[in-house]
Design a protein around this motif. Structure first.
Motif, PDB file in Angstrom:
ATOM      1  N   UNK A   1       0.806  -1.224   0.000  1.00 51.53           N
ATOM      2  CA  UNK A   1       0.000   0.000   0.000  1.00 51.53           C
ATOM      3  C   UNK A   1       0.837   1.271   0.000  1.00 51.53           C
ATOM      4  N   UNK A   2       2.107   1.205   0.452  1.00 57.27           N
ATOM      5  CA  UNK A   2       2.962   2.398   0.471  1.00 57.27           C
ATOM      6  C   UNK A   2       4.134   2.274  -0.494  1.00 57.27           C
ATOM      7  N   UNK A   3       4.966   1.233  -0.359  1.00 59.53           N
ATOM      8  CA  UNK A   3       6.141   1.109  -1.212  1.00 59.53           C
ATOM      9  C   UNK A   3       6.627  -0.331  -1.222  1.00 59.53           C
TER      10      UNK A   3
ATOM     11  N   UNK B   1       7.754 -11.449 -10.273  1.00 59.24           N
ATOM     12  CA  UNK B   1       6.339 -11.464  -9.925  1.00 59.24           C
ATOM     13  C   UNK B   1       5.505 -11.406 -11.197  1.00 59.24           C
ATOM     14  N   UNK B   2       4.288 -11.907 -11.081  1.00 58.32           N
ATOM     15  CA  UNK B   2       3.349 -11.798 -12.201  1.00 58.32           C
ATOM     16  C   UNK B   2       2.600 -10.468 -12.155  1.00 58.32           C
ATOM     17  N   UNK B   3       2.253 -10.002 -10.954  1.00 61.62           N
ATOM     18  CA  UNK B   3       1.504  -8.752 -10.804  1.00 61.62           C
ATOM     19  C   UNK B   3       1.998  -8.019  -9.566  1.00 61.62           C
ATOM     20  N   UNK B   4       2.283  -6.732  -9.743  1.00 60.88           N
ATOM     21  CA  UNK B   4       2.738  -5.892  -8.635  1.00 60.88           C
ATOM     22  C   UNK B   4       1.888  -4.633  -8.624  1.00 60.88           C
ATOM     23  N   UNK B   5       1.350  -4.318  -7.455  1.00 64.76           N
ATOM     24  CA  UNK B   5       0.560  -3.097  -7.297  1.00 64.76           C
ATOM     25  C   UNK B   5       1.049  -2.344  -6.067  1.00 64.76           C
TER      26      UNK B   5
END
Length: 236
Positions: free
Chosen positions: A83-85, A94-98
């Motif tokens: 949520x921050x960094x 990774x396949x998905x990073x948010x």
């Protein structure tokens, strides 16, 4: 249990684990989920799902990682939500990073959803050095963007001397209305008029006078009389 410690050189296996503070200097293997407020240390965490506020370890390998801040050397996970960094000084796979802010050296990521992505040179960085370089790179990027925006705004608002508004903006700028020069509109050149004037000057210079006669050039053209063999000119 508020704090759990995994010593260096030891491997501890759990089916699931929940604690307030987890310090891993060795190797922690969890079949299902790991939940903690903070996970720190210089060890390795291998789990089905890792969920914590702060994660600062050397290596994380999990099916899913959910946290506020991630700071590791290596991380391998199909999906990462921070949520921050999120930062990886060595490698991130990774396949998905948010995350709002992502810092990586070497990465293999299929899809990234981030407001800011910082790529560092593939060198050996400590975790503290990684944070410092990421903050420095972010600050430089923000300064460069701000300078460019100021330059663009300055180009759009360049004052033009000599233009006045009806409310007397020229006088407010220290320019009197009488000192403002307005460009004069040049009249188009009449080539036909110039040709006639030049012919008149040339005829008068050589002792002739130009005179206008009625009729078109075809009507006033001389004709040849075959019977007399003379050229008949129209009467002046």
């Amino acid at each position: 249990m508020k704090t759990m410690y995994i010593p260096c050189g030891e491997t501890v296996v759990y089916e699931s684990l929940a604690t307030d503070h987890l310090v891993v200097d060795g190797c922690l293997r969890v079949t299902n989920d790991v939940r903690a407020n903070s996970i720190t240390g210089h060890g390795v965490v291998i789990a089905g799902k890792v969920s914590a506020d702060d994660i600062r370890v050397d290596e994380v390998e999990a099916a899913s990682v959910v946290c506020r801040r991630l700071l590791v050397k290596r991380v391998e996970t199909p999906e990462l939500f921070a949520s921050e960094s999120a930062a990886a000084s060595c490698c991130m796979a990774a396949s998905y990073v948010e995350t709002p802010r992502l810092t990586v050296a070497v990465s293999e990521i299929d899809e990234v959803k981030a407001d800011e992505v910082i790529h560092l040179a593939a060198k050996k960085h400590s975790l503290f050095g990684l944070l410092f370089l990421a903050a420095l790179r972010s600050l430089l990027t923000a300064l460069i963007a701000k300078i460019k925006s100021i330059e663009v705004a300055g180009e759009k608002h360049i004052p033009v001397v000599g233009k006045t508004s009806p409310k007397g903006s020229a006088r407010e700028a220290g320019v009197e209305s009488g000192d403002v020069e307005t460009p004069e509109q040049e009249e188009p050149v009449d080539e036909e008029l110039n040709r006639v004037v030049n012919l008149f000057k040339l005829a008068r210079k050589n002792g002739y006078t130009l005179r206008l006669i009625p009729g078109t050039p075809e009507q006033n053209a001389p004709r040849f009389d075959k019977e007399t063999g003379k050229i008949i000119r129209p009467a002046a």
